[in-house]
Design an enzyme around this catalytic site. Structure first.
Site, PDB file in Angstrom:
ATOM      1  N   TYR A  96      -2.254  -1.123  10.924  1.00 12.36           N
ATOM      2  CA  TYR A  96      -2.341  -1.391   9.690  1.00 12.36           C
ATOM      3  C   TYR A  96      -1.294  -1.795   9.111  1.00 12.36           C
ATOM      4  O   TYR A  96      -1.019  -2.093   7.696  1.00 12.36           O
ATOM      5  CB  TYR A  96      -4.082  -1.046   9.245  1.00 12.36           C
ATOM      6  CG  TYR A  96      -3.765  -1.150   7.884  1.00 12.36           C
ATOM      7  CD1 TYR A  96      -3.672  -2.836   6.876  1.00 12.36           C
ATOM      8  CD2 TYR A  96      -3.498  -0.146   6.814  1.00 12.36           C
ATOM      9  CE1 TYR A  96      -4.378  -2.478   5.450  1.00 12.36           C
ATOM     10  CE2 TYR A  96      -4.138  -0.288   5.572  1.00 12.36           C
ATOM     11  CZ  TYR A  96      -3.661  -0.984   5.034  1.00 12.36           C
ATOM     12  OH  TYR A  96      -3.963  -1.606   3.613  1.00 12.36           O
ATOM     13  N   SER A 131       0.608  -0.939   0.317  1.00  6.75           N
ATOM     14  CA  SER A 131       0.028  -0.397   0.193  1.00  6.75           C
ATOM     15  C   SER A 131       0.834   1.649  -0.072  1.00  6.75           C
ATOM     16  O   SER A 131       1.506   1.128   0.536  1.00  6.75           O
ATOM     17  CB  SER A 131      -0.987   0.371   1.310  1.00  6.75           C
ATOM     18  OG  SER A 131      -1.586   1.279   1.581  1.00  6.75           O
ATOM     19  N   LYS A 175       1.976  -3.460   6.527  1.00 11.89           N
ATOM     20  CA  LYS A 175       2.371  -3.928   5.343  1.00 11.89           C
ATOM     21  C   LYS A 175       3.739  -3.524   5.035  1.00 11.89           C
ATOM     22  O   LYS A 175       4.596  -3.344   4.404  1.00 11.89           O
ATOM     23  CB  LYS A 175       1.733  -2.369   4.835  1.00 11.89           C
ATOM     24  CG  LYS A 175      -0.087  -3.073   4.670  1.00 11.89           C
ATOM     25  CD  LYS A 175       0.238  -3.645   3.764  1.00 11.89           C
ATOM     26  CE  LYS A 175      -1.767  -4.095   3.464  1.00 11.89           C
ATOM     27  NZ  LYS A 175      -2.082  -5.639   2.390  1.00 11.89           N
TER      28      LYS A 175
HETATM   29  C1  UD1 Z   1      -5.764   4.095   3.678  1.00  7.57           C
HETATM   30  C2  UD1 Z   1      -4.975   4.027   3.099  1.00  7.57           C
HETATM   31  C3  UD1 Z   1      -5.039   2.446   2.460  1.00  7.57           C
HETATM   32  C4  UD1 Z   1      -5.287   2.107   2.636  1.00  7.57           C
HETATM   33  C5  UD1 Z   1      -6.898   1.633   3.272  1.00  7.57           C
HETATM   34  C6  UD1 Z   1      -7.588   0.452   4.227  1.00  7.57           C
HETATM   35  C7  UD1 Z   1      -3.075   5.986   3.222  1.00  7.57           C
HETATM   36  C8  UD1 Z   1      -3.003   6.966   1.361  1.00  7.57           C
HETATM   37  N1  UD1 Z   1      -4.214   5.661   2.462  1.00  7.57           N
HETATM   38  O1  UD1 Z   1      -6.382   4.678   2.438  1.00  7.57           O
HETATM   39  O2  UD1 Z   1      -3.424   2.694   1.667  1.00  7.57           O
HETATM   40  O3  UD1 Z   1      -5.266   0.659   1.557  1.00  7.57           O
HETATM   41  O4  UD1 Z   1      -6.162   3.009   3.957  1.00  7.57           O
HETATM   42  O5  UD1 Z   1      -8.858   0.919   4.202  1.00  7.57           O
HETATM   43  O6  UD1 Z   1      -2.990   5.936   4.169  1.00  7.57           O
HETATM   44  N2  UD1 Z   1     -13.209  10.407   3.413  1.00  7.57           N
HETATM   45  C9  UD1 Z   1     -14.488  11.007   3.640  1.00  7.57           C
HETATM   46  N3  UD1 Z   1     -15.139  10.731   4.502  1.00  7.57           N
HETATM   47  C10 UD1 Z   1     -15.427   9.589   4.763  1.00  7.57           C
HETATM   48  C11 UD1 Z   1     -14.506   8.153   4.122  1.00  7.57           C
HETATM   49  C12 UD1 Z   1     -13.253   9.133   3.590  1.00  7.57           C
HETATM   50  O7  UD1 Z   1     -14.291  12.280   3.616  1.00  7.57           O
HETATM   51  O8  UD1 Z   1     -16.800   9.116   4.544  1.00  7.57           O
HETATM   52  C13 UD1 Z   1     -11.524  10.466   3.262  1.00  7.57           C
HETATM   53  C14 UD1 Z   1     -10.638  10.314   3.514  1.00  7.57           C
HETATM   54  O9  UD1 Z   1     -10.191  11.699   4.697  1.00  7.57           O
HETATM   55  C15 UD1 Z   1      -9.507  10.893   2.707  1.00  7.57           C
HETATM   56  C16 UD1 Z   1     -10.006   9.642   1.883  1.00  7.57           C
HETATM   57  O10 UD1 Z   1     -12.073  10.272   1.419  1.00  7.57           O
HETATM   58  O11 UD1 Z   1      -8.765  11.854   2.892  1.00  7.57           O
HETATM   59  C17 UD1 Z   1     -10.200   8.780   1.222  1.00  7.57           C
HETATM   60  O12 UD1 Z   1     -10.167   7.944   2.366  1.00  7.57           O
HETATM   61  P1  UD1 Z   1     -10.193   6.101   2.544  1.00  7.57           P
HETATM   62  O13 UD1 Z   1     -11.053   5.485   1.204  1.00  7.57           O
HETATM   63  O14 UD1 Z   1     -10.609   5.553   3.751  1.00  7.57           O
HETATM   64  O15 UD1 Z   1      -9.309   5.395   2.041  1.00  7.57           O
HETATM   65  P2  UD1 Z   1      -7.698   6.397   2.924  1.00  7.57           P
HETATM   66  O16 UD1 Z   1      -7.591   6.817   4.490  1.00  7.57           O
HETATM   67  O17 UD1 Z   1      -7.374   7.351   1.920  1.00  7.57           O
END
Ligand code: UD1
Length: 340
Positions: free
Chosen positions: A150, A125, A154
């Protein structure tokens, strides 16, 4: 036909990869403990490909079970190892659950096939980069202290693989560092299947649009990014699945030895607000969203330099944000009419 063991092969990325392996002429053998997946996905894969892969229900922490598996499936050419827990928040609360599952399963699997000429693809990841100093981040950027157990699993797994290869074995190993996989198969027969409340952005968006959730919260709009929300490199899961086929092909040739890592993304970043706008625009659905506080542990912005993958894996992502959003939406609608 080359047999490829796919652990976690009924999960989100695993199931799409199984389909791409079959399309590319491989014979996938699925191993899954069904802890975060659904057996009906096996039928869905069969509907898409017309082939029903062999399936073993097994927890890879069961040493004897893994040894028996290696006896039954002794003639494999490759392993793609997806099986792992992946909920970042849960890993902070239950670190031992994550270290035990994600690390023991890897070691058991490596032990079971030790000495055999096996090409191994590990599901890593971009979380290993933390907040990179330079963007786009390339594979030689330093690994930053993990933000969660987590993420640490990795990093540790990559180190285990690199040390093992350096010690001289018959394994060839590629770690694929995924950016943010989203979207679903274009048949809408497989896709992301979160158990309980989704933690990830796109399933939360589609569940809100279909009415399963009242609204979605954007976690922070005060980051140092163009619109204030976090930026990620979203990649279509089918493109990501194809990268695994490319990794196997590279390892089966004579040009690859030992261990290497590759970024698997699109090379472009999109903000949370851009993703919401793209969803609304492609699907015509209005999304009920609000701006909320930052989520602990979130990286501000990350997207990948994918030139190494393009050059050496001869792979690149082809599907854009619109296809990612429309396919995720088609899958959510399919699920609401055909609950699995
Ligand atoms: C993270 C990890 C990724 C991992 C994954 C597992 C990083 C950069 N990425 O992904 O490697 O495989 O977790 O789950 O560390 N968001 C909202 N509202 C929501 C959900 C998410 O605003 O309800 C935003 C988050 O703040 C983020 C983006 O959407 O900025 C993506 O979030 P998400 O889909 O959870 O993935 P990551 O956190 O990037």
């Amino acid at each position: 036909m080359s047999k490829i063991l796919v652990t976690g092969g009924l999960g989100y990325i695993g199931s799409h990869t199984v389909v791409e392996l079959i399309n590319a002429g491989y014979e996938p053998v699925i191993v899954d403990d069904l802890s975060n997946s659904n057996i009906k996905i096996l039928d869905q894969i069969t509907k898409i490909t017309g082939k029903k892969p062999v399936f073993h229900q097994l927890d890879l922490c069961d040493v004897n079970g893994v040894m028996s598996l290696a006896t039954a499936e002794h003639d494999i050419e490759g392993i793609i190892h997806f099986a792992a827990f992946k909920a970042v928040g849960e890993s902070v609360k239950l670190p031992l659950k994550y270290y035990r599952n994600n690390i023991f399963s890897l070691i058991n699997l490596l032990d079971a096939y030790y000495g055999k000429p096996v090409n191994f693809v590990f599901s890593s990841s971009c979380t290993v980069y933390g907040q990179p100093d330079h963007l786009p981040v390339n594979e030689s950027a330093p690994v930053k202290p993990a933000q969660s157990p987590y993420g640490n699993t990795k990093q540790i797994a990559e180190e285990i693989l690199s040390d093992m290869v350096a010690s001289g074995t018959n394994y060839k190993v590629i770690s694929l560092r995924y950016f943010n996989p989203v979207g679903a198969h274009d048949t809408a027969l497989i896709g992301e299947l979160p158990i309980g409340v989704p933690q990830n952005l796109v399933p939360f968006i589609t569940q809100t649009a279909i009415g399963k959730r009242e609204k979605i919260t954007v976690f922070g709009d005060d980051y140092n990014t163009p619109d204030g929300s976090c930026v990620r490199d979203y990649i279509h899961v089918v493109d990501l699945a194809k990268a695994h086929v490319a990794a196997l092909k590279l390892m089966s040739g004579n040009d690859f030895e030992g261990y290497d890592v590759f970024n698997i993304g699109t090379g472009k970043g999109n903000s949370v607000l851009e993703i919401i706008a793209a969803f609304e625009q492609t699907t015509g659905e209005k999304l009920n969203y609000e701006i909320g506080p930052r989520r602990g542990g979130d990286v501000e912005q990350v997207w990948g330099d994918v030139s190494k993958s393009e050059k050496q894996l001869h792979w690149s992502a082809g599907l854009g944000i619109d296809t990612m959003m429309s396919s995720a939406w088609e899958w959510e609608k399919y699920l609401s009419n055909n609950p699995l």
